[in-house]
Design an enzyme around this catalytic site. Structure first.
Site, PDB file in Angstrom:
ATOM      1  N   TYR A 109       0.648  -1.291   0.102  1.00 60.47           N
ATOM      2  CA  TYR A 109      -0.048  -0.069  -0.163  1.00 60.47           C
ATOM      3  C   TYR A 109       0.824   1.202   0.012  1.00 60.47           C
ATOM      4  CZ  TYR A 109      -3.283   3.597   1.476  1.00 60.47           C
ATOM      5  OH  TYR A 109      -4.097   4.757   1.568  1.00 60.47           O
ATOM      6  N   GLU A 197      -3.302   7.662  -3.922  1.00 58.47           N
ATOM      7  CA  GLU A 197      -3.718   6.474  -3.433  1.00 58.47           C
ATOM      8  C   GLU A 197      -3.173   5.257  -4.522  1.00 58.47           C
ATOM      9  OE1 GLU A 197      -6.042   4.820   0.048  1.00 58.47           O
ATOM     10  OE2 GLU A 197      -7.228   4.707  -1.787  1.00 58.47           O
TER      11      GLU A 197
END
Length: 386
Positions: A109, A197
């Site tokens: 992530y 993101e």
């Protein structure tokens, strides 16, 4: 402003990031024709909506051939996806994205956002990719690393190494990851982004760092500098009332309560919503009319608030600073006369020329409930809708 995944990946690629080759289309037949250009054993079909959690909602499909792709695309286009971010009404799928499948070794992530508290840019990295990062933060917070960096033209190599530390990559892959972070940082600064993101960021079986998914948001106040970003706006993904509000330079966000709010100033608007909750009700919206509440602006605000069928009462909370209360009151009265308001209307005025403004309201002949302070206003509007 949000953009779609395929748009975000195109921007990332233009800054040197590795993304899977993909195509998008609004119609199934066009999608299939374009998909023939992809060189892959399997295809990844993705619904394009402004929301996370698409996979869990059935918006991401892995298929083996073009026939399967066509079948799944027909099922997906026009479907309403409900995720944890869309609300119960969901989002209708109006565009599809297909990309080549990737051979995944590990998932990570990575995100980049403005940290307002420290006035820095925060990079968040984790070796728990492909998952809801909020769940990881809740259940395994030690797996998340936050690195705050100063606003500069370039990000330092030292900061890059701090960000990638949690990935535990070999030298070659780590160099690629650092290069990606530098690209993201450069794009973030140059395009006035507020969020990037990548979830998941993957390490492929051949040791490459690839952005498998991408989400981007941009600062609305800086869009005038970036017409190329503004062109990516998809009005189908926005609330109709929020689109209408933007035409009149009104800051409006629809909520789920019963009391419509019209306030000048974002801080005062937040305080107004808080005190409505304190008195046992919920605000139906956030609406900041700004410093110049003209008749046209107030009329638009009234129409937007009243378009919400859940609204049972309206609370107007105005503090006259640069804009005088008497001028604001005239705008409110003219707008209220023009629009049929069939719910209780409570108004609280304070600040410059407050007494003159109150007289204008009291002598207007309109059914206005006047309030002396914010607590009094909240109490009266809550009582009025019972």
């Amino acid at each position: 402003m949000n953009i779609h995944e395929h748009q975000a990946k195109k921007i990332l690629k233009s800054y040197g990031a590795k993304v899977p080759k993909g195509i998008f289309a609004f119609e199934v037949q066009d999608l299939i024709e374009k998909a023939k250009t992809l060189e892959t054993d399997k295809y990844v079909l993705k619904a394009q909506i402004h929301s996370g959690g698409r996979g869990k909602a059935g918006g991401v499909k892995l298929v083996n051939n073009l026939d399967e792709l066509q079948k799944e695309a027909k099922n997906l286009i026009g479907k309403t996806l409900v995720t944890h971010q869309t609300g119960p009404n969901g989002r209708k799928v109006k565009r599809l994205y297909v990309e080549e499948s990737s051979k995944i070794n590990k998932e990570f992530y990575l995100s980049c956002l403005v940290d307002r508290e420290s006035s820095k840019i925060a990079f968040i990295s984790s070796d728990q990719g492909g998952m809801d990062i909020e769940e990881v933060a809740k259940n395994n917070p030690k797996k998340i690393l936050t690195t705050k960096v100063e606003f500069r033209d370039k990000i330092s190599e030292e900061d890059c190494q701090k960000i990638t530390e949690v990935f535990k990559l070999d030298k070659s892959a780590n160099e690629e990851a650092s290069k990606l972070i530098k690209s993201i940082y450069k794009m973030f600064i140059e395009k006035d982004a507020s969020l990037v993101e990548i979830n998941p960021l993957i390490l492929t079986e051949d040791n490459k760092i690839v952005c498998l998914d991408a989400k981007m948001k941009f600062d609305d106040n800086a869009l005038f500098k970036h017409p190329e970003i503004l062109e990516l706006r998809d009005l189908n993904e926005e609330e109709e009332t929020e689109i209408e509000a933007s035409k009149y330079d009104l800051a409006y966000i629809k909520l789920n309560g019963r009391i419509g709010c019209m306030v000048n100033g974002a801080g005062l608007a937040m305080a107004t919503m808080d005190i409505i909750k304190l008195y046992g009700e919920e605000p139906a919206n956030f609406l900041d009319v700004g410093g110049g509440a003209s008749k046209e602006k107030v009329s638009a605000a009234f129409k937007i608030i009243l378009s919400d069928k859940n609204v049972k009462g309206i609370l107007i909370n105005i503090f006259g600073g640069i804009m005088r209360c008497d001028v604001l009151a005239k705008g409110l009265v003219e707008a209220a006369r023009e629009i049929k308001i069939n719910v209780p209307l409570v108004i609280r005025l304070a600040g410059t020329n407050y007494e003159e403004g109150k007289k204008i309201l009291d002598n207007s002949g309109l059914k206005i409930i006047s309030a002396s302070d914010l607590g009094d206003a909240a109490e009266k509007v809550v009582e009025a809708i019972k």
